[in-house]
Design an enzyme around this catalytic site. Structure first.
Site, PDB file in Angstrom:
ATOM      1  N   LYS A  10      41.874  41.498  -6.229  1.00 43.06           N
ATOM      2  CA  LYS A  10      42.222  42.201  -4.978  1.00 43.06           C
ATOM      3  C   LYS A  10      42.542  41.183  -3.901  1.00 43.06           C
ATOM      4  CE  LYS A  10      38.362  41.113  -2.558  1.00 43.06           C
ATOM      5  NZ  LYS A  10      38.300  40.185  -1.467  1.00 43.06           N
ATOM      6  N   GLY A 102      37.133  38.321  -8.450  1.00 43.79           N
ATOM      7  CA  GLY A 102      37.250  38.204  -9.901  1.00 43.79           C
ATOM      8  C   GLY A 102      36.039  38.749 -10.646  1.00 43.79           C
ATOM      9  N   ASP A 137      31.896  44.790  -3.667  1.00 42.28           N
ATOM     10  CA  ASP A 137      33.320  44.898  -4.019  1.00 42.28           C
ATOM     11  C   ASP A 137      33.564  45.643  -5.331  1.00 42.28           C
ATOM     12  OD1 ASP A 137      34.232  43.618  -1.793  1.00 42.28           O
ATOM     13  OD2 ASP A 137      34.602  41.684  -2.771  1.00 42.28           O
TER      14      ASP A 137
HETATM   15  P1  ATP Z   1      34.260  38.038  -3.698  1.00 42.06           P
HETATM   16  O1  ATP Z   1      35.641  37.969  -3.138  1.00 42.06           O
HETATM   17  O2  ATP Z   1      33.880  39.407  -4.249  1.00 42.06           O
HETATM   18  O3  ATP Z   1      33.188  37.437  -2.841  1.00 42.06           O
HETATM   19  P2  ATP Z   1      34.961  35.823  -5.288  1.00 42.06           P
HETATM   20  O4  ATP Z   1      36.301  36.132  -5.830  1.00 42.06           O
HETATM   21  O5  ATP Z   1      34.913  34.946  -4.094  1.00 42.06           O
HETATM   22  O6  ATP Z   1      34.220  37.172  -5.015  1.00 42.06           O
HETATM   23  P3  ATP Z   1      33.960  35.431  -7.955  1.00 42.06           P
HETATM   24  O7  ATP Z   1      35.136  34.876  -8.687  1.00 42.06           O
HETATM   25  O8  ATP Z   1      33.586  36.829  -8.224  1.00 42.06           O
HETATM   26  O9  ATP Z   1      34.078  35.165  -6.391  1.00 42.06           O
HETATM   27  O10 ATP Z   1      32.749  34.438  -8.311  1.00 42.06           O
HETATM   28  C1  ATP Z   1      31.641  34.217  -7.475  1.00 42.06           C
HETATM   29  C2  ATP Z   1      30.480  33.700  -8.335  1.00 42.06           C
HETATM   30  O11 ATP Z   1      30.047  34.755  -9.188  1.00 42.06           O
HETATM   31  C3  ATP Z   1      30.865  32.564  -9.262  1.00 42.06           C
HETATM   32  O12 ATP Z   1      30.498  31.354  -8.695  1.00 42.06           O
HETATM   33  C4  ATP Z   1      30.145  32.835 -10.574  1.00 42.06           C
HETATM   34  O13 ATP Z   1      29.054  31.991 -10.752  1.00 42.06           O
HETATM   35  C5  ATP Z   1      29.615  34.256 -10.449  1.00 42.06           C
HETATM   36  N1  ATP Z   1      30.141  35.194 -11.475  1.00 42.06           N
HETATM   37  C6  ATP Z   1      29.435  36.160 -12.050  1.00 42.06           C
HETATM   38  N2  ATP Z   1      30.174  36.865 -12.925  1.00 42.06           N
HETATM   39  C7  ATP Z   1      31.405  36.340 -12.907  1.00 42.06           C
HETATM   40  C8  ATP Z   1      32.614  36.648 -13.597  1.00 42.06           C
HETATM   41  N3  ATP Z   1      32.677  37.645 -14.500  1.00 42.06           N
HETATM   42  N4  ATP Z   1      33.702  35.925 -13.312  1.00 42.06           N
HETATM   43  C9  ATP Z   1      33.626  34.936 -12.388  1.00 42.06           C
HETATM   44  N5  ATP Z   1      32.514  34.581 -11.739  1.00 42.06           N
HETATM   45  C10 ATP Z   1      31.401  35.266 -11.974  1.00 42.06           C
END
Ligand code: ATP
Length: 290
Positions: A10, A102, A137
């Site tokens: 997103k 993600g 999210d």
């Molecule tokens: P948001 O925008 O919702 O805050 P983000 O995109 O910044 O999320 P993610 O890629 O979801 O961040 O990852 C944040 C942390 O979540 C990572 O550092 C990782 O350790 C943990 N994590 C848990 N499950 C997953 C997954 N399926 N894929 C990626 N990271 C994951």
């Protein structure tokens, strides 16, 4: 039976934080939309086993109970007393800790997939309600498409999709902690975006007004700590993106671009100094549960 589910990223077209609530969460108002950059989740039943196994080649993705997809499977297993185990194989395309949800999208895809695999018959609303227990999210990611998110981000009101366009994304080689960005946010000293103006622009299908209305209250916090994010924004503007914004708590920056040739110029320009650059379409349509 094995099942393959797409887990799209997103972006936030508008992100405002209204106040800090007594329960410690921040009250937000955001416009979110899905883009055609997606992880792939494969669900394989483990007959005769009760375990949840996470398989991922990405070294930044935890393969235990910290994984949000694991948490999604555990929640369904416990809530509906499922005895069967499952292997969840995650092929990452969405950069990790990037502000693109993600992990949340992997959890949402796991909920949608297991709803089918285990024949639970849950509605999208019921899945979103369960998803909100995993992370704010996740509820949006269960619906996908375009929506206004309020509360701590878990109250979802779907809206019509924006007009189609290109989204160029560039992620500098840093991971940003969402919790830390919120901790450093000083609400009395930031510029609040006009979220209502964004919603109206989308409902009118007015691309120029959408571009004028992008805004993210978290940008100032992340930009202060990571000047490279500001630099990427400047470059995207210089190469001709119609609108440029940081997504979520960052550090990914996205540019909205209407025309193919301009998209190529921005994409090529950014690849000159940023490793992770993507050019994808804005999806904007909701998932179907079929
Ligand atoms: P948001 O925008 O919702 O805050 P983000 O995109 O910044 O999320 P993610 O890629 O979801 O961040 O990852 C944040 C942390 O979540 C990572 O550092 C990782 O350790 C943990 N994590 C848990 N499950 C997953 C997954 N399926 N894929 C990626 N990271 C994951």
């Amino acid at each position: 039976m094995r099942l393959s589910v797409k887990a799209p990223a997103k972006i936030n077209l508008s992100l405002d934080v209204l106040y800090k609530r007594p329960d410690g969460y921040h009250e937000v108002k955001m416009v979110m939309t899905t883009i055609d950059l997606a992880d792939r989740i494969e669900l394989v039943p483990l007959p005769g086993e009760d375990a949840i196994r996470i398989v991922s080649q990405n070294r930044f993705v935890p393969d235990d109970c910290r994984n949000l997809a694991y948490q999604a499977a555990k929640l369904l297993k416990e809530t509906f007393s499922i005895r069967e185990g499952v292997a969840i194989s995650i092929t990452k395309h969405i950069p990790v800790a990037a502000g693109l949800a993600g992990g949340s999208s992997d959890a949402a895809a796991t909920l949608r997939g297991l709803n089918k695999l285990w024949q639970l018959g849950l509605s999208v609303h019921e899945l979103a309600r369960l998803g909100a227990q995993i992370g704010s999210d996740v509820a949006f990611c269960v619906y996908g498409g375009t929506a206004v998110a309020t509360g701590r981000g878990e109250i979802i009101t779907p809206i019509s999709p924006p007009p189609p366009c290109w989204v160029v994304l560039a992620k500098p080689p840093i991971g940003v902690s969402t919790a830390e960005v919120y901790r450093n946010l000083q609400l009395e000293h930031v510029n609040h975006p006009d979220v209502e103006a964004m919603i109206e622009a989308i409902e009118r299908h007015d691309y120029a007004a959408i571009c004028r209305s992008v805004g993210n209250v978290l940008e100032e916090v992340t930009l202060k700590k990571y000047p490279e994010v500001a630099h990427i924004k400047e470059q995207m503007r210089r190469f001709g993106a119609d609108a440029v914004l940081m997504s979520g708590s960052g550090p990914t920056v996205f540019g909205l671009i209407e025309h193919d040739s301009r998209m190529q110029r921005v994409y090529n320009g950014l690849r000159g100094f940023c490793d992770q650059v993507f050019a994808v379409r804005l999806l904007g349509e909701r998932h179907s549960l079929d």
